[in-house]
Each structure stands twice: as structure tokens, then as C-alpha cells.
Design a protein around this motif. Structure first.
Motif, short mmCIF file in Angstrom:
data_model
loop_
_atom_site.label_atom_id
_atom_site.label_comp_id
_atom_site.label_asym_id
_atom_site.label_seq_id
_atom_site.Cartn_x
_atom_site.Cartn_y
_atom_site.Cartn_z
N PHE A 553 0.85 -1.18 0.00
CA PHE A 553 0.00 0.00 0.00
C PHE A 553 0.88 1.23 0.00
O PHE A 553 2.01 1.23 0.49
N THR A 554 0.35 2.28 -0.59
CA THR A 554 1.12 3.50 -0.77
C THR A 554 0.33 4.69 -0.24
O THR A 554 -0.89 4.78 -0.42
N THR A 555 1.05 5.57 0.44
CA THR A 555 0.50 6.84 0.90
C THR A 555 1.41 7.95 0.40
O THR A 555 2.38 7.68 -0.32
N PRO A 583 0.63 -2.39 9.09
CA PRO A 583 0.68 -1.34 10.11
C PRO A 583 0.82 0.05 9.48
O PRO A 583 1.39 0.20 8.40
N TRP A 584 0.30 1.05 10.19
CA TRP A 584 0.42 2.44 9.74
C TRP A 584 0.44 3.34 10.96
O TRP A 584 -0.28 3.09 11.95
N LYS A 585 1.29 4.36 10.93
CA LYS A 585 1.41 5.29 12.06
C LYS A 585 1.09 6.70 11.56
O LYS A 585 1.61 7.15 10.54
N SER A 586 0.23 7.40 12.31
CA SER A 586 -0.16 8.75 11.94
C SER A 586 0.94 9.74 12.29
O SER A 586 1.92 9.40 12.97
N ALA A 587 0.79 10.98 11.83
CA ALA A 587 1.77 12.01 12.12
C ALA A 587 1.85 12.32 13.61
O ALA A 587 2.88 12.79 14.11
N THR A 588 0.79 12.04 14.35
CA THR A 588 0.79 12.29 15.80
C THR A 588 1.34 11.10 16.59
O THR A 588 1.38 11.14 17.82
N ALA A 620 -9.92 -0.33 9.88
CA ALA A 620 -8.81 0.37 10.55
C ALA A 620 -9.01 0.22 12.05
O ALA A 620 -10.04 0.63 12.58
N VAL A 621 -8.01 -0.37 12.74
CA VAL A 621 -8.12 -0.64 14.17
C VAL A 621 -6.92 -0.04 14.90
O VAL A 621 -5.77 -0.31 14.51
#
Length: 648
Positions: A553-555, A583-588, A620-621
Motif C-alpha cells: 500500500f502507498t500513501t 501497520p500504519w502510524k499517523s503524524a501524531t 482500521a483498528v
């Protein structure tokens, strides 16, 4: 490789000379065998393929013993920051140096006027008949690291592994690489800096353990056919053995062919240039067929009988001065009858002949000034039609590639696959159907910033994208949901391929026929900062076996591989469904586990280390960083599917 001075090491880490005998080296090799094989496996070029890398790593390690007493550089323990006894052992230092040296030699390109080194050839031993062996596949982090390592040169890859696996300081690595024959150790260390040191622990993961292996069978039906053919060939050799000593002239002129070993009408017909078959220039229009059988013979040397005779002789019986490369899954051996002539002409500084026997493409090349040496490439092309029969690689020189295109091709261009909005550059096309040269990603080393592919337009206005993957036949790039029918060409949706173009480097020299990219979902990010595109890429080969599916996946921050699996039907025409999580981590700093399936997925559920469910194809969890979970989904027809998993 040019020699270059190596800066002297500090006195505190200066190597000591020590005498090593065979018994001492053997004891070190047996004690640290798994570590040494892992070191060889990581240093070898990924383009060899996982099965050959495993066998080569074991072969190089087992050949690392000295034949007599030798002097070796002993690295003191204080130089590495460890008290491990192996660093004080001159036997270990010697075999490690031999493993690194031969692994680096195995990554060198074969030279036309030089004998190949033993490490550059496929290993005779160890050999496991009827099985393919490969390490357990890792997770997303290991796959990402494998891609980064494959982009490095062999010396830089060795430097990174010596840093991360052996924990050696740079001055010691510089000296070790210099002793291994690297011309510029400092440049290798600098290039290795491009891969993060935070990934050093991954070098010890099962993904890179060639001593803990999975076994899969080879093509069972083909193996049975090969056994029958071998028995028939043995019987023929026994019957014809008495003829070997008979006087008379052989087929071979002054070329790279071996002496003649058989005399029968079929073999002589296959080696007679006067019996080569050719197609009319308008055969493809008259028959409506778009395959190699309708390619006319082109080039300014199609009447050079001596050249054609040499090409046929080398194909039938390559001599010691002929370099033969056979694509994975391709049958070696002479043509069964007179092949079809596709091309004969001068390409750069070579005379090149292209032949087709119905199942294979043979590319013969000899230097203009030395017909006594030659190179022969054999690759499968059975069933090739349309895009699969639109172009062949004529040659590679100075980092560039030149193609021979099909007679129905009207225009050629170059597109940078890594940049969706890049300008498409028109490529000159001669009357013989040969293209002007352009940069080939197959022979490039270092960091991947672009990936130039060939774009062809046929007489009906259709386009297709082809990429050089170190084979004679380029691989077609397609996009869209996999179906039983023809897939859309990648030029229809270049943005789908752009984030993953450089991942094609991992499948070079694997006999790849097509690679399809399918954007199966688009997911809003939980913090509202944008969307993530989920893409499944699937590699198909000419031999059928060797398929590989990856979910990515790409962001806006980049592209990530979430899972990969070999020999599975998911994401292919036989099972056009896929489910993946990553897994994905937000800017916060908030961590999430994102999951997605195709449009026909009606529910997604997580269990285990994280739990959650949602109707539809997206989930999304919020989770703790590093958590693992099981993923399953339900299709509209009620069938339950599970997330694509790396083979373990």
C-alpha cells in the motif's frame, strides 16, 4: 576492477598475521557454518534466485577451506567490541575472507574473453534433485530490506552485511574488502550508508537463513518427460558411440562450437543454414497471427551462410569458448529440426543471430573481430502471442538495451515507469524493426530512481509496456483485476505502477512473462490526512511455476510491502480475490492496523493480538506498535478468505 589504496587502520585495530592450517580452518567452518552460509547468502546477488542462492551459498562456504597452511589476518576482539572467540580465531578469519571473496566473484558479470571463475558458475554440489529449496519468507520489514539490498552493488552489500551481521568496524571492513579484491572499499562503505543501520537486526531473521529451508517440488510432469528423454538420449549415445571414431569432416567451422558428436539426417538438417525456415514479410497480415512464426527474417546478414552455420553449430554443441545462458525453466539442447530465422545482423560491436524453434528463442552473438568466441542465450517462448511476441532483446552495451520489434509494431517510445507524469520519449525505429538504444534497468546498480520501459504501438493503435529483466524476452506489464481474458496494458494506468516500479529488480533473471498490478482498494487514513492505495502485484513466468504475489500500500509518505507469497492462486486469474493488512502510524504517533480486500469483500475481521470487524472491504483498528493479528474476510458469495501471508 581497478586497484585502489586502502587507508591504514588504527594501531588499536590493526590485524595480526597468523598461520592457519586445514584442521584449524575446518573446525572454525564447522562451528560457525550457519553464520558463514548466511553471510554468503546475503552477499550473493539476489538476481540468482532464491534456490540457486541457497545452493551457491552452501557451495562457496564448503569450498572455503585452505589446501595447506596459510597466513590469515586475525582481528582482535577489542576491534569489534566483542569477546566472542570466533574473532580471535585465525581459522574463522580466513574462511570468512574466502566466503566474502568468492561471493563477490559470483556477482561479477561474465566476460566474453575471459574464463569464468568457478564461483560464477552454477554449483555442481550440493544438489538436491527434484526439489527447489528456499528460506522462509519474512514479513514486510524483511521484504523492504531485501529490496534495498538488491539495489546495492555486491561490495556495498557485503559491507552492509559485515557491519550488521559480523559487527565489524569500518576500518576492518575496509581492509577485509581490499583483501577480497574490491577496488574501492571506501566507495562500497559509502554506498552501504544508504541503507538504514536500524535494520541490522533483520539480517539475523529466518528470511535470510539458508540453513532452515522450505522444499517444493519442481515441475513433476516436465521432470518425468526429462527422465524419458534422458533414457532415450542414453540409448542413442550407446548406439552412436561406435561412430565417434569414424574419419571424416565435422559440421563445425572455425567457431565456438565443440567437435561433432552425432551424424544423423535430422541433426544435420537442423544445422544446415540452407534449411532455415523464414516467413514472408506480410505473413502476419495474411494469417492474422501475431506470434513469432509470422516474423520475417531481417537484418543485413541474413544471407551470410557462414555466420548462420556457426550460430547453429554453437546451439547444437557449444564449445569451451562459448558462454551459454539458459533462462530458468528453459530446456537446453539443440533444435529438434531446422529453426526459423528471425534476424541476422550487426548490433553495436557484435554479429547477432536470432532463431526460433517453436518453443525457444536462441540469441547467438559473436564479436566482430573474434568469431572464435561466442555467447548463446536460450529462453522459453512457447505460446507467445500478441504482447509476448512483440519484441526481443538484441543486445545490451554500456548500460543500454536495444530491441528487435515485431513487424506489426509501428511506433516505439520510452517511458519512465517510476514517474507517472513523466514525458514519453519517442524512440527511433529502423526499417528492420530495431530500436535505438536506451538505458536498461536490468544492468543498473545502485539506488533506483527511475525505471525506463519500452512502449510499443501496433498497427491497430494498441499500446503495451515491456521491461528488460535480464532475459532475451522482455516481460509485459499490465494493470487491473486479474481475469481469464487479456489484461490491460500498464500504459492505461501508469500511476498504479509508479510507486512499485523499482520492485521489479527483485524478479530479474527469473523467466518472468508478465507482471500485473491491481489496485484492489483505496482506503481513507484514520486521521483524515489522505488515502492509501492497496495494490497487489503478481508475477507470472513462462514455465508456470515460480509465481509470486505481493500486497503493497502507498500513501503520500511512500510505498510499503505488507506480505508476499510464492505459488499461491490469490491475486491471479484462478482466484481474483485478495485480503491484506499492514501497520500504519499517523503524524501524531498513533498506531493502526489497516486492512482491505477487493470490492466483492462484504466483511473484514481481525482477531488475536488485535480485534475488530467492519462491514465492507475496509478496516482500521488502533493497536499497540508491533502487534500481530489474524485476518479473515467474507466474499459476497459467502466464501471465507484469509489475508495473504508470507510463506513460513
Amino acid at each position: 576492477m581497478q586497484s585502489q589504496d586502502v587507508a591504514p587502520r588504527p594501531a588499536s585495530s590493526r590485524a595480526q598475521e597468523s598461520v592457519v592450517d586445514v584442521e584449524q580452518a575446518e573446525a572454525a567452518l564447522v562451528e560457525h557454518y550457519p553464520r558463514l552460509v548466511r553471510l554468503a547468502y546475503l552477499t550473493l546477488p539476489p538476481g540468482l534466485g532464491r534456490n540457486r542462492r541457497v545452493l551457491t551459498a552452501h557451495a562457496l562456504t564448503q569450498r572455503a577451506l585452505p589446501r595447506r597452511r596459510r597466513s590469515a589476518s586475525l582481528i582482535p576482539a577489542q576491534a569489534t567490541g566483542t569477546v566472542a572467540g570466533r574473532e580471535r580465531n585465525p581459522g574463522y578469519a580466513y574462511v570468512r575472507l574466502q566466503v566474502v571473496r568468492t561471493a563477490l566473484e559470483a556477482g561479477l558479470p561474465l566476460r566474453r574473453r575471459a574464463w569464468p571463475k568457478r564461483s560464477q558458475l552454477p554449483p555442481l554440489l550440493p544438489r538436491v534433485w527434484g526439489l527447489r529449496l528456499f528460506p522462509r519468507s519474512g514479513g514486510a520489514d524483511e521484504l523492504a530490506l531485501d529490496q534495498r539490498l538488491s539495489a546495492l552493488s555486491s561490495p556495498a552489500r557485503a559491507a552492509y552485511v559485515l557491519r550488521g551481521l559480523e559487527k565489524l568496524p569500518d576500518p576492518v571492513i575496509r581492509t577485509l574488502l581490499d583483501e577480497a579484491g574490491v577496488g574501492s572499499p571506501a566507495a562500497a562503505l559509502k554506498e552501504a550508508d544508504s541503507v538504514s543501520a536500524r535494520q541490522y537486526p533483520l539480517l539475523s531473521s529466518p528470511e535470510y537463513d539458508p540453513c532452515s529451508l522450505h522444499a517444493r517440488p519442481t515441475d513433476l510432469m516436465r521432470r518425468r518427460q526429462h527422465l524419458k528423454a534422458a533414457l532415450a538420449a542414453t540409448a542413442a549415445m550407446v548406439v552412436c558411440g561406435a561412430l565417434l571414431g569414424l574419419p571424416g569432416q565435422g559440421w563445425g567451422p572455425d567457431s565456438a562450437a565443440a567437435p561433432p558428436y552425432a551424424r544423423n539426417p535430422a541433426a544435420q538438417a537442423a544445422l544446415d543454414p540452407g534449411r532455415l525456415t523464414t516467413a514472408a514479410a506480410t505473413a502476419w497480415q495474411a494469417t492474422g497471427r501475431t506470434d513469432f512464426t509470422t516474423w520475417p527474417a531481417r537484418g543485413d546478414l541474413v544471407e551470410d551462410k557462414a555466420l548462420l552455420r556457426r550460430a547453429l553449430a554453437v546451439w547444437a554443441r557449444p564449445g569451451e569458448s562459448a558462454q551459454v545462458a539458459v533462462t530458468l525453466g528453459t530446456q537446453a539442447g539443440p533444435p529438434p529440426g531446422p529453426p526459423q530465422l528471425l534476424y541476422a545482423g550487426e548490433v553495436d560491436n557484435l554479429r547477432v543471430v536470432m532463431l526460433h524453434d517453436g518453443l525457444r528463442i536462441a540469441r547467438y552473438a559473436e564479436p566482430l573481430d573474434d568469431p572464435g568466441t561466442a555467447a548463446l542465450d536460450l529462453t522459453r517462448a512457447d505460446g507467445a502471442t500478441g504482447a509476448g511476441a512483440s519484441a526481443l532483446v538484441l543486445g545490451r552495451a554500456d548500460g543500454n538495451v536495444r530491441y528487435l520489434t515485431a513487424p506489426w509494431v509501428r511506433e516505439a517510445a520510452v517511458r519512465d515507469l517510476a514517474k507517472a507524469d513523466a514525458e514519453v520519449r519517442k524512440l527511433e525505429l529502423t526499417k528492420d524493426g530495431t530500436t535505438a538504444p536506451f538505458a536498461s534497468p536490468a544492468v543498473r546498480t545502485g539506488e533506483c530512481r527511475s525505471w525506463d520501459v519500452l512502449q510499443l504501438t501496433d498497427a491497430r493503435g494498441g499500446t503495451r509496456l515491456l521491461t528488460d529483466l535480464s532475459e532475451v524476452t522482455p516481460a509485459q506489464l499490465t494493470v487491473g483485476r486479474p481475469t481469464a481474458g487479456p489484461a490491460r496494458d500498464a500504459s492505461a494506468a501508469p500511476a498504479t505502477w509508479a510507486p512499485f516500479a523499482c520492485s521489479l529488480a527483485a524478479v530479474r533473471s527469473q523467466g518472468v512473462r508478465t507482471v500485473n498490478a491491481w489496485r484492489f482498494a483505496r482506503q481513507p487514513l484514520p486521521d483524515g490526512s489522505g488515502t492509501a492505495d492497496w495494490v497487489c502485484t503478481r508475477t507470472e513466468t513462462w514455465r508456470g511455476a515460480g509465481t509470486r504475489a505481493l500486497t503493497q500500500f502507498t500513501t503520500s509518505a511512500g510505498a510499503y510491502i505488507t506480505a508476499a507469497a510464492d505459488e499461491v492462486p490469490a491475486c491471479g486469474p484462478a482466484d481474483p480475490h485478495v485480503l491484506a493488512a499492514g501497520p500504519w502510524k499517523s503524524a501524531t504517533g498513533d498506531s493502526y492496523l489497516l486492512a482491505a480486500g477487493g470490492k466483492d469483500t462484504v466483511s473484514v475481521e481481525l482477531s488475536g493480538g488485535a480485534s475488530g470487524s467492519a462491514p465492507g472491504n475496509l478496516l482500521a483498528v488502533p493497536v499497540e506498535e508491533g502487534v500481530q493479528a489474524e485476518l479473515k474476510g467474507t466474499l459476497a458469495n459467502g466464501r471465507e478468505i484469509h489475508g495473504l501471508q508470507s510463506a513460513r
